[in-house]
Scaffold this active site. Structure first.
Site, short mmCIF file in Angstrom:
data_model
loop_
_atom_site.label_atom_id
_atom_site.label_comp_id
_atom_site.label_asym_id
_atom_site.label_seq_id
_atom_site.Cartn_x
_atom_site.Cartn_y
_atom_site.Cartn_z
N ASP A 29 0.88 -1.17 0.00
CA ASP A 29 0.00 0.00 0.00
C ASP A 29 0.92 1.22 0.00
O ASP A 29 2.14 1.09 0.14
CB ASP A 29 -0.89 -0.02 1.26
CG ASP A 29 -1.82 1.20 1.32
OD1 ASP A 29 -2.34 1.60 0.26
OD2 ASP A 29 -2.02 1.76 2.42
N SER A 30 0.32 2.41 -0.12
CA SER A 30 1.13 3.62 -0.04
C SER A 30 1.56 3.90 1.41
O SER A 30 2.42 4.73 1.64
CB SER A 30 0.31 4.81 -0.55
OG SER A 30 -0.82 4.99 0.28
N GLY B 85 -3.42 8.68 -4.08
CA GLY B 85 -4.74 9.14 -4.55
C GLY B 85 -4.74 10.44 -5.31
O GLY B 85 -5.70 10.77 -6.01
N CYS C 67 -4.39 -1.75 -1.76
CA CYS C 67 -4.58 -0.33 -2.02
C CYS C 67 -5.59 -0.25 -3.17
O CYS C 67 -5.36 -0.82 -4.24
CB CYS C 67 -3.24 0.27 -2.44
SG CYS C 67 -3.35 1.93 -3.12
N THR D 285 -6.50 2.38 -4.84
CA THR D 285 -6.01 3.26 -5.91
C THR D 285 -5.14 2.46 -6.89
O THR D 285 -5.32 2.53 -8.11
CB THR D 285 -5.22 4.44 -5.31
OG1 THR D 285 -6.02 5.03 -4.27
CG2 THR D 285 -4.89 5.47 -6.34
N GLU E 132 -3.13 8.53 8.09
CA GLU E 132 -1.67 8.41 8.01
C GLU E 132 -1.05 9.16 9.21
O GLU E 132 -0.01 8.77 9.73
CB GLU E 132 -1.21 8.97 6.67
CG GLU E 132 0.05 8.43 6.06
CD GLU E 132 0.21 6.91 5.97
OE1 GLU E 132 1.25 6.45 6.47
OE2 GLU E 132 -0.64 6.20 5.40
N CYS F 41 -10.96 2.91 0.16
CA CYS F 41 -9.54 3.22 0.35
C CYS F 41 -9.17 2.46 1.61
O CYS F 41 -9.87 2.58 2.64
CB CYS F 41 -9.34 4.72 0.55
SG CYS F 41 -7.71 5.13 1.21
N THR F 42 -8.11 1.67 1.56
CA THR F 42 -7.84 0.79 2.71
C THR F 42 -7.51 1.58 3.99
O THR F 42 -7.70 1.07 5.08
CB THR F 42 -6.69 -0.19 2.37
OG1 THR F 42 -5.57 0.56 1.85
CG2 THR F 42 -7.14 -1.20 1.34
N HIS F 43 -7.05 2.81 3.84
CA HIS F 43 -6.80 3.62 5.03
C HIS F 43 -8.07 3.73 5.89
O HIS F 43 -8.01 3.79 7.11
CB HIS F 43 -6.33 5.02 4.64
CG HIS F 43 -4.87 5.09 4.30
ND1 HIS F 43 -4.33 4.48 3.20
CD2 HIS F 43 -3.84 5.72 4.94
CE1 HIS F 43 -3.02 4.72 3.16
NE2 HIS F 43 -2.70 5.47 4.20
#
Ligand code: DGL
Length: 226
Positions: free
Chosen positions: A6-7, A39, A69, A71, A144, A179-181
């Site tokens: 992921d990011s 994103g 992720c 995105t 984040e 969005c996995t966040h």
């Protein structure tokens, strides 16, 4: 060994589900913080980053890679056949489940995912539900920065309340955390929207990957983070 990327911290929700279901599997997790957020990037930039992550994880010995992720998953069809074979995107399993559960589906996602219409396209393959996609990029930075269920700042609370209003305005019966966040805030969103079915592509994607691999019963459950 399974690779997950992921990011940033979003994919950890998928990682947790994988670890719960596969205690002995060796897992390597790549958080591409250097290039975060994804994103707000162009499609070409996201394709290049996705290819680089797949290459890096397979060089470490990953036999299957979970694109944890949404995105990056939204550009999966643009990858080379070999890259597609190695990796599992997480949009389709969540979209399928949403189509089974509801008739008015809301998706909260990054700017790129929402603008690409990736979830709408995938949902329409199996259902004629109405789909409403919302770009909620600001929430990525808040997660984040440390916002989690039970640890929500006033700024994050404000964002969550705005999201709640949007979901209620369109009268959605299903909400996809596109969005996995956002899976880190699943509990807060469930509490705000008790009448809505909430779907996490992170968990659905992890289960999808398990269907596609031969589980390693001899591994020692090693974990590598990079
Ligand atoms: N967690 C990611 C997703 O599922 C990306 C968030 C970002 O870097 O913008 O889309």
């Amino acid at each position: 060994m399974i690779g997950v990327f992921d990011s940033g911290v979003g994919g950890l929700c998928a990682y947790k589900e994988l670890r719960r279901l596969l205690p002995r599997e060796d897992i390597i997790y790549l958080a591409d913080r250097k290039n975060s957020p994804y994103g707000t990037k162009t499609k070409d930039e996201i394709i290049a980053l996705t290819k680089a992550n797949i290459k890096r994880l397979s060089a470490y010995g990953a036999k299957k890679i979970l694109i944890a992720c949404c995105t990056a998953s939204s550009v999966h069809s643009e990858l080379l056949p070999e890259e597609q074979r190695l990796s599992i995107p997480i949009i389709s399993p969540a979209a399928r489940l949403a189509g089974e559960l509801g008739e008015r589906i809301a998706v909260i996602a990054t700017n790129h995912t929402a603008n690409s219409g990736a979830f709408s396209r995938e949902i329409r393959k199996t259902s004629d539900a109405c789909v409403f996609e919302f770009a909620e990029q600001k929430l990525v930075a808040l997660v984040e920065g440390g916002c989690r269920d039970g640890r929500v700042s006033s700024e994050c609370k404000e964002e969550l309340l705005k999201i709640k209003n949007k979901i209620q305005e369109v009268n959605a019966d299903v909400l996809i955390l596109g969005c996995t966040h956002f899976s880190h805030l699943e509990g807060e969103l469930k509490w705000l929207l008790p009448e809505v079915n909430i779907i996490s592509p992170a968990s659905e994607g992890a289960r999808e990957l398990i269907k596609k691999i031969k589980c390693d019963r001899t591994g020692c459950g090693r974990e590598i983070y990079m």
